[in-house]
Enzyme design. Structure first.
Site, short mmCIF file in Angstrom:
data_model
loop_
_atom_site.label_atom_id
_atom_site.label_comp_id
_atom_site.label_asym_id
_atom_site.label_seq_id
_atom_site.Cartn_x
_atom_site.Cartn_y
_atom_site.Cartn_z
N ASN A 105 0.83 -1.21 0.00
CA ASN A 105 0.00 0.00 0.00
C ASN A 105 0.86 1.26 0.00
OD1 ASN A 105 -2.59 1.38 0.26
ND2 ASN A 105 -2.01 1.82 2.37
N LYS A 118 -3.28 5.47 -3.44
CA LYS A 118 -4.07 4.90 -4.54
C LYS A 118 -5.19 4.01 -4.01
CE LYS A 118 -3.60 2.34 -8.86
NZ LYS A 118 -2.70 1.59 -9.76
N HIS A 214 9.06 -2.78 -3.38
CA HIS A 214 8.39 -3.70 -2.45
C HIS A 214 9.30 -4.83 -1.96
CE1 HIS A 214 7.82 -5.77 -6.24
NE2 HIS A 214 6.83 -4.99 -6.63
N ASP A 244 -3.81 -2.90 -5.61
CA ASP A 244 -4.61 -2.56 -6.80
C ASP A 244 -4.87 -3.76 -7.71
OD1 ASP A 244 -2.17 -2.94 -8.03
OD2 ASP A 244 -1.94 -0.88 -8.74
N LYS A 387 -4.26 -0.15 -13.11
CA LYS A 387 -3.15 0.80 -13.22
C LYS A 387 -3.55 2.07 -13.96
CE LYS A 387 -0.17 -2.19 -11.46
NZ LYS A 387 0.35 -2.01 -10.08
#
Length: 499
Positions: A105, A118, A214, A244, A387
């Site tokens: 996140n 987002k 990440h 997402d 995206k």
């Protein structure tokens, strides 16, 4: 003095590391570095940055030798259909109680014209990515009477806003935890020095820092203390995915497959892969390298072999970034410092024109460090990332139905594949996108949609087959309410005026 060359910067880092350990200001007269910000960085973040930078200096040439790359053995890539054919045992609730869901996140919604995280963009029936995630896990907890917690890995960009939003879930049946990614300084491409002058995050300093990809999850999760806390609570595995990716739900069949591996071959890492299409040619793929499963990203591929890497025939699968990972293994590998992830050098140009680099790692790149790692070839439905506004149109449409926070393809859709949608720059920002649709069109029979220029859609429009709508510069096309476009090309100028 601006330091040039690697050795002097390495020396500076070593001196700084010693200074941090002693908690004393550095006594350095020959180096005029921005020490006042450097020695204030938390020691763990600094150590991580220093180690990553040192590895960056040591890398010579490509990280893989092309002639050593092999296709993964079939017994290491398990077909999802075979896994699903195994009936779920009565102990599935016990397995769920050993699971933690982790969502990445750290990203902002800026690429879609939104402020803040987002994860708070509305994607379906006013539900945000975060809403849908909470609903999914709450449904699991209620259905099986279990306690699957949700963990959010935030970045310094998203942490404050996310924590405010989490208050709305206080009465939901899901325990939510957060931890932060590290914060590293961007590096001047020419001098190889940090561009930050102090710890400030606003104004002139807003672009000086970045979250390092990440792959930082392992170190920051460990450093937060949450990893040990979850292990002490009896948790064994995390299911990690991008927030997402609306297809990344907890799959009971994969969880059962993970939990029922032989004890002497206990799997520590599962990467979900899916069949590559032409839209996925740049996606990372699984290979066999030095008798280990390994993630190969396009950035690691020698230029002479890029076309071969993009080939759908040779590299048939790609990484969805849905990962199932052993908590105990993360702890062991981090403490042994044996999680050697390839460095991604990400070049950026700041608003003032300064060229910088940021050093990143990818979470999937650690697969080679884990014992008995596997790939599972899953259906495309488990990879549904949002995206762009083109992706958003798909998930908002009647192609999908929503149940307990999960999106599934409508049974009325005759083909299992999703249409190819390409919306032009007028639709990039979510606000503009929503203003151009009075209602989301019927897309059940759509194969391909391309829209370019100043185009709007009235209510109850139906799109079928291949539809191409192009408004040239200065023109505008209003698709009228109730219109049915089937295998049509619309161009020119079509205005519908109120009267």
């Amino acid at each position: 003095t601006i330091l040039g060359g690697y050795s002097s910067y390495t020396e500076a880092l070593q001196i700084l590391s010693l200074t941090l350990t002693r908690c004393q200001p550095p006594k350095i007269s020959i180096l005029r570095l921005p020490w006042h910000f450097l020695f204030q960085i938390s020691k763990k973040d600094f150590e991580g940055f220093k180690n990553l930078f040192h590895r960056f200096l040591q890398v010579k040439g490509p990280s893989v030798k092309w002639d050593k790359i092999h296709k993964p053995p079939e017994d290491l890539i398990h077909p999802y259909d075979k896994i699903k054919a195994q009936a779920l045992p009565d102990s599935v609730a016990a397995s769920l109680n050993k699971l933690v869901v982790v969502k990445l996140n750290g990203g902002l919604g800026t690429s879609m014209g939104c402020k803040g995280p987002k994860s708070v963009i509305s994607v379906r029936n006013e539900n945000t990515f975060l809403d849908l995630t909470v609903h999914q896990i709450e449904h699991l907890n209620k259905t099986f009477n279990v306690d699957v917690p949700l963990v959010l890995m935030n970045s310094f960009n998203t942490d404050e806003d996310t924590k405010k939003i989490l208050q709305k879930y206080t009465h939901h049946r899901v325990h939510i935890h957060t931890f932060n990614q590290s914060r590293y300084p961007r590096i001047n491409k020419e001098s190889l020095l940090p561009v930050a002058k102090d710890l400030g995050m606003h104004g002139d300093h807003a672009d000086a820092w970045y979250p390092p990809g990440h792959g930082d999850i392992y170190a920051s999760f460990y450093n937060s203390g949450l990893l040990d806390q979850l292990i002490a609570a009896g948790k064994e595995y995390i299911f990690v995915s991008n927030i997402d990716n609306l297809g990344a739900t907890v799959d009971l069949f994969i969880l059962n497959h993970l939990m029922t591996q032989p004890k002497d071959k206990r799997c520590e890492f599962i990467m979900e892969v899916t069949d590559k299409t032409r839209a996925d040619v740049k996606g990372g793929t699984l290979i066999q390298y030095d008798d280990k499963l390994r993630l190969l990203e396009i950035a690691q591929v020698p230029k002479a072999h890029v076309d071969e890497f993009k080939s759908v025939t040779k590299f048939k699968i790609f990484n969805t970034n849905n990962l199932w990972i052993s908590l105990a293994a993360i702890k062991r590998l981090h403490e042994q410092n044996t999680m050697d992830m390839e460095i991604i050098v990400n070049p950026k140009t700041l608003d003032g024109g300064l060229n910088v680099i940021q050093l990143e790692t990818a979470v999937g790149a650690a697969i080679k460090a884990f014992d008995n790692a596997l790939g599972v070839n899953v259906p495309r439905s488990r990879f549904l990332p949002v995206k762009t506004s083109s992706d958003l149109l798909l998930v908002m449409s009647n192609l999908y139905s929503l149940d307990a926070g999960s999106l599934t393809m409508s049974k009325k859709r005759e083909f299992p594949s999703t249409p190819h949608v390409k919306l032009g720059s007028s639709f990039t920002k979510v606000h503009d996108f929503l203003m151009r649709f009075e209602s989301i069109p019927d897309m059940l029979e759509l194969d391909h949609l391309t829209v370019s220029g100043d185009v709007t859609f009235g209510k109850n429009v139906s799109l079928k087959g291949t539809v191409i709508i192009i408004a040239n510069h200065g023109d505008r096309i209003d698709i009228p309410a109730g219109a049915v476009l089937e295998n049509k090309i619309v161009s020119g100028n079509l205005r519908i005026l109120d009267h």
